[in-house]
Scaffold this motif. Structure first.
Motif, PDB file in Angstrom:
ATOM      1  N   ILE A 192      17.769 -20.120 -10.358  1.00 45.82           N
ATOM      2  CA  ILE A 192      17.622 -18.917  -9.523  1.00 45.82           C
ATOM      3  C   ILE A 192      16.173 -18.766  -9.073  1.00 45.82           C
ATOM      4  CG2 ILE A 192      17.815 -16.396  -9.478  1.00 45.82           C
ATOM      5  CD1 ILE A 192      20.067 -16.661 -11.577  1.00 45.82           C
ATOM      6  N   LEU A 193      15.239 -19.007  -9.988  1.00 45.26           N
ATOM      7  CA  LEU A 193      13.817 -18.885  -9.664  1.00 45.26           C
ATOM      8  C   LEU A 193      13.344 -20.026  -8.761  1.00 45.26           C
ATOM      9  CD1 LEU A 193      12.440 -17.653 -13.100  1.00 45.26           C
ATOM     10  CD2 LEU A 193      12.571 -16.349 -10.978  1.00 45.26           C
ATOM     11  N   LEU A 194      13.936 -21.206  -8.911  1.00 43.67           N
ATOM     12  CA  LEU A 194      13.594 -22.329  -8.019  1.00 43.67           C
ATOM     13  C   LEU A 194      13.939 -21.988  -6.568  1.00 43.67           C
ATOM     14  CD1 LEU A 194      14.786 -25.420 -10.108  1.00 43.67           C
ATOM     15  CD2 LEU A 194      12.452 -24.962  -9.367  1.00 43.67           C
ATOM     16  N   VAL A 195      15.112 -21.415  -6.367  1.00 42.40           N
ATOM     17  CA  VAL A 195      15.531 -21.051  -5.010  1.00 42.40           C
ATOM     18  C   VAL A 195      14.678 -19.898  -4.473  1.00 42.40           C
ATOM     19  CG1 VAL A 195      17.452 -20.158  -3.623  1.00 42.40           C
ATOM     20  CG2 VAL A 195      17.881 -21.905  -5.361  1.00 42.40           C
ATOM     21  N   THR A 196      14.327 -18.952  -5.346  1.00 35.82           N
ATOM     22  CA  THR A 196      13.434 -17.860  -4.936  1.00 35.82           C
ATOM     23  C   THR A 196      12.085 -18.426  -4.498  1.00 35.82           C
ATOM     24  OG1 THR A 196      14.488 -16.317  -6.489  1.00 35.82           O
ATOM     25  CG2 THR A 196      12.296 -15.734  -5.688  1.00 35.82           C
ATOM     26  N   GLY A 197      11.563 -19.378  -5.255  1.00 36.32           N
ATOM     27  CA  GLY A 197      10.292 -20.017  -4.917  1.00 36.32           C
ATOM     28  C   GLY A 197      10.358 -20.747  -3.589  1.00 36.32           C
ATOM     29  N   TYR A 198      11.477 -21.425  -3.348  1.00 39.46           N
ATOM     30  CA  TYR A 198      11.660 -22.147  -2.087  1.00 39.46           C
ATOM     31  C   TYR A 198      11.618 -21.190  -0.893  1.00 39.46           C
ATOM     32  CZ  TYR A 198      14.350 -24.346   1.671  1.00 39.46           C
ATOM     33  OH  TYR A 198      14.772 -24.796   2.885  1.00 39.46           O
ATOM     34  N   LYS A 199      12.232 -20.015  -1.047  1.00 37.26           N
ATOM     35  CA  LYS A 199      12.260 -19.039   0.046  1.00 37.26           C
ATOM     36  C   LYS A 199      10.882 -18.428   0.298  1.00 37.26           C
ATOM     37  CE  LYS A 199      17.131 -17.773  -0.414  1.00 37.26           C
ATOM     38  NZ  LYS A 199      18.093 -16.705  -0.779  1.00 37.26           N
ATOM     39  N   LEU A 200      10.062 -18.343  -0.748  1.00 41.50           N
ATOM     40  CA  LEU A 200       8.728 -17.756  -0.592  1.00 41.50           C
ATOM     41  C   LEU A 200       7.746 -18.717   0.070  1.00 41.50           C
ATOM     42  CD1 LEU A 200       8.129 -15.863  -3.970  1.00 41.50           C
ATOM     43  CD2 LEU A 200       8.407 -14.843  -1.705  1.00 41.50           C
ATOM     44  N   THR A 201       7.945 -20.003  -0.123  1.00 45.28           N
ATOM     45  CA  THR A 201       6.946 -20.969   0.355  1.00 45.28           C
ATOM     46  C   THR A 201       7.523 -21.891   1.430  1.00 45.28           C
ATOM     47  OG1 THR A 201       5.253 -22.522  -0.414  1.00 45.28           O
ATOM     48  CG2 THR A 201       7.447 -22.699  -1.425  1.00 45.28           C
ATOM     49  N   ARG A 202       8.362 -21.326   2.263  1.00 46.29           N
ATOM     50  CA  ARG A 202       9.009 -22.102   3.329  1.00 46.29           C
ATOM     51  C   ARG A 202       7.965 -22.735   4.258  1.00 46.29           C
ATOM     52  NH1 ARG A 202       8.782 -16.898   3.914  1.00 46.29           N
ATOM     53  NH2 ARG A 202       8.342 -15.951   5.936  1.00 46.29           N
ATOM     54  N   ILE A 203       8.279 -23.883   4.800  1.00 46.03           N
ATOM     55  CA  ILE A 203       7.378 -24.623   5.692  1.00 46.03           C
ATOM     56  C   ILE A 203       7.026 -23.798   6.930  1.00 46.03           C
ATOM     57  CG2 ILE A 203       7.142 -26.693   7.123  1.00 46.03           C
ATOM     58  CD1 ILE A 203       7.035 -27.255   4.148  1.00 46.03           C
ATOM     59  N   SER A 204       7.982 -23.009   7.414  1.00 44.50           N
ATOM     60  CA  SER A 204       7.748 -22.213   8.627  1.00 44.50           C
ATOM     61  C   SER A 204       6.588 -21.237   8.447  1.00 44.50           C
ATOM     62  CB  SER A 204       9.013 -21.443   9.015  1.00 44.50           C
ATOM     63  OG  SER A 204       9.415 -20.579   7.972  1.00 44.50           O
ATOM     64  N   LEU A 205       6.356 -20.771   7.208  1.00 45.19           N
ATOM     65  CA  LEU A 205       5.241 -19.855   6.952  1.00 45.19           C
ATOM     66  C   LEU A 205       3.906 -20.560   7.188  1.00 45.19           C
ATOM     67  CD1 LEU A 205       4.010 -17.201   5.899  1.00 45.19           C
ATOM     68  CD2 LEU A 205       4.275 -18.090   3.577  1.00 45.19           C
ATOM     69  N   PHE A 206       3.794 -21.813   6.727  1.00 48.20           N
ATOM     70  CA  PHE A 206       2.564 -22.585   6.929  1.00 48.20           C
ATOM     71  C   PHE A 206       2.334 -22.835   8.420  1.00 48.20           C
ATOM     72  CE2 PHE A 206       3.334 -23.190   2.498  1.00 48.20           C
ATOM     73  CZ  PHE A 206       2.096 -23.447   1.926  1.00 48.20           C
ATOM     74  N   LYS A 207       3.406 -23.146   9.149  1.00 46.26           N
ATOM     75  CA  LYS A 207       3.285 -23.363  10.594  1.00 46.26           C
ATOM     76  C   LYS A 207       2.839 -22.083  11.305  1.00 46.26           C
ATOM     77  CE  LYS A 207       6.767 -27.040  11.001  1.00 46.26           C
ATOM     78  NZ  LYS A 207       8.109 -27.392  11.547  1.00 46.26           N
ATOM     79  N   HIS A 208       3.446 -20.962  10.889  1.00 54.66           N
ATOM     80  CA  HIS A 208       3.116 -19.671  11.497  1.00 54.66           C
ATOM     81  C   HIS A 208       1.641 -19.332  11.295  1.00 54.66           C
ATOM     82  CE1 HIS A 208       3.374 -15.460  12.605  1.00 54.66           C
ATOM     83  NE2 HIS A 208       2.934 -15.110  11.414  1.00 54.66           N
ATOM     84  N   MET A 209       1.138 -19.543  10.072  1.00 57.53           N
ATOM     85  CA  MET A 209      -0.271 -19.227   9.779  1.00 57.53           C
ATOM     86  C   MET A 209      -1.204 -20.178  10.526  1.00 57.53           C
ATOM     87  SD  MET A 209      -0.086 -16.540   8.001  1.00 57.53           S
ATOM     88  CE  MET A 209      -1.827 -16.369   7.638  1.00 57.53           C
ATOM     89  N   TYR A 210      -0.790 -21.427  10.699  1.00 57.44           N
ATOM     90  CA  TYR A 210      -1.618 -22.396  11.432  1.00 57.44           C
ATOM     91  C   TYR A 210      -1.781 -21.973  12.894  1.00 57.44           C
ATOM     92  CZ  TYR A 210      -3.067 -26.752  13.654  1.00 57.44           C
ATOM     93  OH  TYR A 210      -3.737 -27.680  14.395  1.00 57.44           O
ATOM     94  N   HIS A 211      -0.700 -21.494  13.486  1.00 58.45           N
ATOM     95  CA  HIS A 211      -0.743 -21.090  14.899  1.00 58.45           C
ATOM     96  C   HIS A 211      -1.532 -19.803  15.101  1.00 58.45           C
ATOM     97  CE1 HIS A 211       1.737 -24.327  16.305  1.00 58.45           C
ATOM     98  NE2 HIS A 211       2.769 -23.985  15.556  1.00 58.45           N
ATOM     99  N   LYS A 212      -1.806 -19.066  14.042  1.00 58.08           N
ATOM    100  CA  LYS A 212      -2.582 -17.827  14.164  1.00 58.08           C
ATOM    101  C   LYS A 212      -4.082 -18.086  14.268  1.00 58.08           C
ATOM    102  CE  LYS A 212      -1.271 -14.038  12.010  1.00 58.08           C
ATOM    103  NZ  LYS A 212      -0.826 -13.087  10.968  1.00 58.08           N
ATOM    104  N   GLY A 213      -4.508 -19.345  14.053  1.00 59.28           N
ATOM    105  CA  GLY A 213      -5.925 -19.691  14.191  1.00 59.28           C
ATOM    106  C   GLY A 213      -6.586 -19.979  12.860  1.00 59.28           C
ATOM    107  N   TRP A 214      -7.740 -20.649  12.930  1.00 63.08           N
ATOM    108  CA  TRP A 214      -8.427 -21.084  11.716  1.00 63.08           C
ATOM    109  C   TRP A 214      -8.897 -19.910  10.854  1.00 63.08           C
ATOM    110  CZ3 TRP A 214      -7.656 -25.759  10.133  1.00 63.08           C
ATOM    111  CH2 TRP A 214      -7.435 -26.783  11.050  1.00 63.08           C
ATOM    112  N   ASP A 215      -9.271 -18.799  11.499  1.00 68.98           N
ATOM    113  CA  ASP A 215      -9.761 -17.654  10.726  1.00 68.98           C
ATOM    114  C   ASP A 215      -8.664 -17.042   9.861  1.00 68.98           C
ATOM    115  OD1 ASP A 215      -8.450 -16.829  13.042  1.00 68.98           O
ATOM    116  OD2 ASP A 215      -9.496 -14.901  13.077  1.00 68.98           O
ATOM    117  N   GLN A 216      -7.380 -17.328  10.171  1.00 71.36           N
ATOM    118  CA  GLN A 216      -6.253 -16.892   9.342  1.00 71.36           C
ATOM    119  C   GLN A 216      -5.754 -18.025   8.447  1.00 71.36           C
ATOM    120  OE1 GLN A 216      -4.657 -13.612   9.424  1.00 71.36           O
ATOM    121  NE2 GLN A 216      -6.674 -13.260  10.316  1.00 71.36           N
ATOM    122  N   PHE A 217      -5.736 -19.237   9.003  1.00 68.02           N
ATOM    123  CA  PHE A 217      -5.154 -20.367   8.274  1.00 68.02           C
ATOM    124  C   PHE A 217      -6.015 -20.798   7.093  1.00 68.02           C
ATOM    125  CE2 PHE A 217      -4.212 -25.009   7.879  1.00 68.02           C
ATOM    126  CZ  PHE A 217      -2.891 -24.875   7.482  1.00 68.02           C
TER     127      PHE A 217
END
Length: 535
Positions: free
Chosen positions: A372-397
């Motif tokens: 249950i915690l493994l799946v919760t962890g997967y949802k928290l650290t999804r790849i799309s979050l890293f992509k989203h932060m990257y597109h916000k610029g270096w001062d955010q990423f």
């Protein structure tokens, strides 16, 4: 200004019992209960406290804190970040009853922090750091739960630190677990993860919470392997205290030793717990508000008061210090909770399980709860979050990534502190570059430069302004325009007036437009605050 309101007031109480909300809150409460159960026990064990102390803390966090809190999705309970403090405090104070007094006083100090509105500190955590903390918690959940999913439970459930109490670290523990895994635990955890991912897609069956199916699979799996070479050991199962009656249940409670009120060490421990618990709570509240689908904003000052009430209650009944916990709160949010009734019900389930079905609970393998915690962890650290932060610029990423790495390799508070420092660096860098706008025009051989100051010009902008003024060529007309400025720092004003006074030596004519000799610090609109509080 935040105002503390009763837990359930007026028309508010009706929404908690609406069918559409209870349909979401009841199933999610079961998920949180299943997640919280091993965490409460593991943190109590790691803290050197009785197992019952962890459970009673979870019960109080669910029933008492959630009832008083203004947050709809936050779940409170014993926190992994306090285990080292608690373990050291129990040893240094001499006995558990004196430690309980420190917990009680910590709650009192937290109430004071809430009443003096110290919770507003939470509004200053940068979004990039909070997002980084959430992603890091997700990665930590995956890394820390892998050994439990493999059937190796040498480290306590809920540990978030890189260096473990069993002298391993996050990565070496996984390596060690790969060499000593249990076939039964692996099969149970793999099937459980598959069910958790597939079950919600089966619309007709998804009325039954997937984690409940997972627990059933775990119990059945442990019974199938019983008596074989792959039988699960007692240490690979949930283990809560078994009480034979209500009288024995009451005997598990402890009271604080108020005769130790004159011991200064008690106050040092209490203040330490109050500060660390409050910071962890504020971070958790900010993080959960980020992933709330409805995007509600939790009142942080009220939350500190609620946490204070919870810790005072916990200290009086023999529990551990509690905080709002990201892992449980994330599981609650991902399970679809709508209101704080989910957290309240999870506390009720903990209480009922301890009183009436401890033998059944002790049949649950830790490996299926790890799933249950493994799946919760997967949802928290999804790849799309890293992509989203990257597109916000270096001062955010950059602050985001630094926070992720720092939290994984240290702990929650240290990692966030490192992320905050990097975020502040980018903030200062941006402020230093944007104190003004300027325009250059030519009239014959004479240059005209108009420097238009920004709305807020702080001492951080002094260096940038000084550099520009110093490099203005001779025989130039300079207009420094403060029309838009609501505040100019005294240091910057001094720089401007000194430049005007000395510029004639270079043949520079300086004209100041709408620049005052003194600027008062802008005040909050008191009337607006009063009007809001009347609502």
């Amino acid at each position: 200004m935040q105002k503390f309101n009763p837990a359930f007031s007026g028309t508010d109480v009706k929404k908690y019992f609406l069918k559409k909300n209870l349909k979401k809150d009841l199933p999610s409460s079961i998920v949180v209960f299943l997640v919280a159960l091993p965490l409460c026990l593991g943190i109590a064990l790691a803290s050197g406290a009785p197992l019952f102390a962890g459970l009673i803390t979870g019960i109080i966090g669910g029933i008492v804190v959630a009832s008083c809190s203004g947050s709809q999705l936050s779940v409170s309970g014993p926190a992994a970040g306090l285990t080292v403090i608690v373990l050291g405090a129990i040893t240094s104070l001499g006995n558990y009853q004196t430690f309980l007094l420190a917990v009680f006083l910590a709650g009192f100090f937290q109430m004071i922090l809430g009443l003096i509105k110290a919770g507003t500190i939470g509004n200053y955590f940068p979004s990039s750091v909070i997002e980084g903390m959430l992603a890091a918690i997700g990665i930590i959940l995956i890394l820390k739960q892998l050994p439990h999913a493999l059937g190796v439970d040498s480290d306590f459930s809920g540990d978030e630190g890189f260096l473990q109490q069993d002298h391993e670290n996050t990565f070496s523990a996984i390596t060690a677990a790969l060499g000593h895994f249990s076939l039964a635990a692996v099969l149970i955890s793999v099937i459980s993860v598959a069910v958790l991912l597939i079950w919600p897609k089966l619309k007709k069956l998804s009325v039954v919470p997937a984690p409940l199916i997972v627990v059933t699979i775990g119990v059945v799996g442990s019974l199938i392997f019983a008596g074989t070479n792959h039988e699960l050991r007692p240490d690979q199962m949930v283990k809560i205290p078994v009480v034979s009656g209500f009288g024995e249940f009451l005997g598990l409670f402890s009271m604080p030793d108020f005769s130790a009120l004159g011991n200064k060490d008690v106050y040092i421990v209490a203040l330490t717990i109050a500060v660390v618990a409050s910071l962890e709570t504020l971070l958790s509240i900010e993080a959960i508000d980020k992933i709330d689908p409805i995007k509600r904003v939790s009142p942080t000052n009220r939350e500190l008061v609620a946490q204070g009430i919870g810790n005072m209650t916990s200290g009086m009944l023999g529990g551990l210090p509690l905080t709002s916990v990201i892992v449980r709160s994330s599981a609650n949010t991902n399970a679809g909770a709508r209101t704080k009734m989910s957290a309240i019900f999870h506390g009720i389930w903990l209480l009922l399980s301890l009183l009436f079905i401890p033998q059944v609970i002790n049949m649950i393998p830790l490996s299926c709860l790890a799933a249950i915690l493994l799946v919760t962890g997967y949802k928290l650290t999804r790849i799309s979050l890293f992509k989203h932060m990257y597109h916000k610029g270096w001062d955010q990423f950059v602050p985001f990534v630094v926070t992720v790495v720092a939290v994984i390799f240290t702990d929650l508070l240290k990692g966030v502190a490192v992320g905050m420092l990097v975020s502040v660096f980018y903030l200062l860098r941006t402020n230093m570059r944007n104190p003004f706008f300027y325009r250059i025009t030519n009239e014959g051989d004479k240059k005209h430069i108009r420097i238009k100051l920004a709305e807020e010009v702080s001492f951080l902008n002094k260096a940038a302004i000084q550099v520009v003024l110093t490099n203005i060529p001779k025989e130039t007309n300079v207009i420094i325009d403060g029309t838009n400025a609501r505040f100019i720092d005294p240091d910057v004003l001094e720089t401007i007036f000194n430049y005007k006074h000395n510029a004639y030596t270079k043949g520079i004519i300086v004209t100041l437009e709408n620049i005052q000799k003194h600027y008062a610090v802008p005040k909050l609109n008191i009337k607006v605050e009063e009007d809001i509080n009347k609502l």
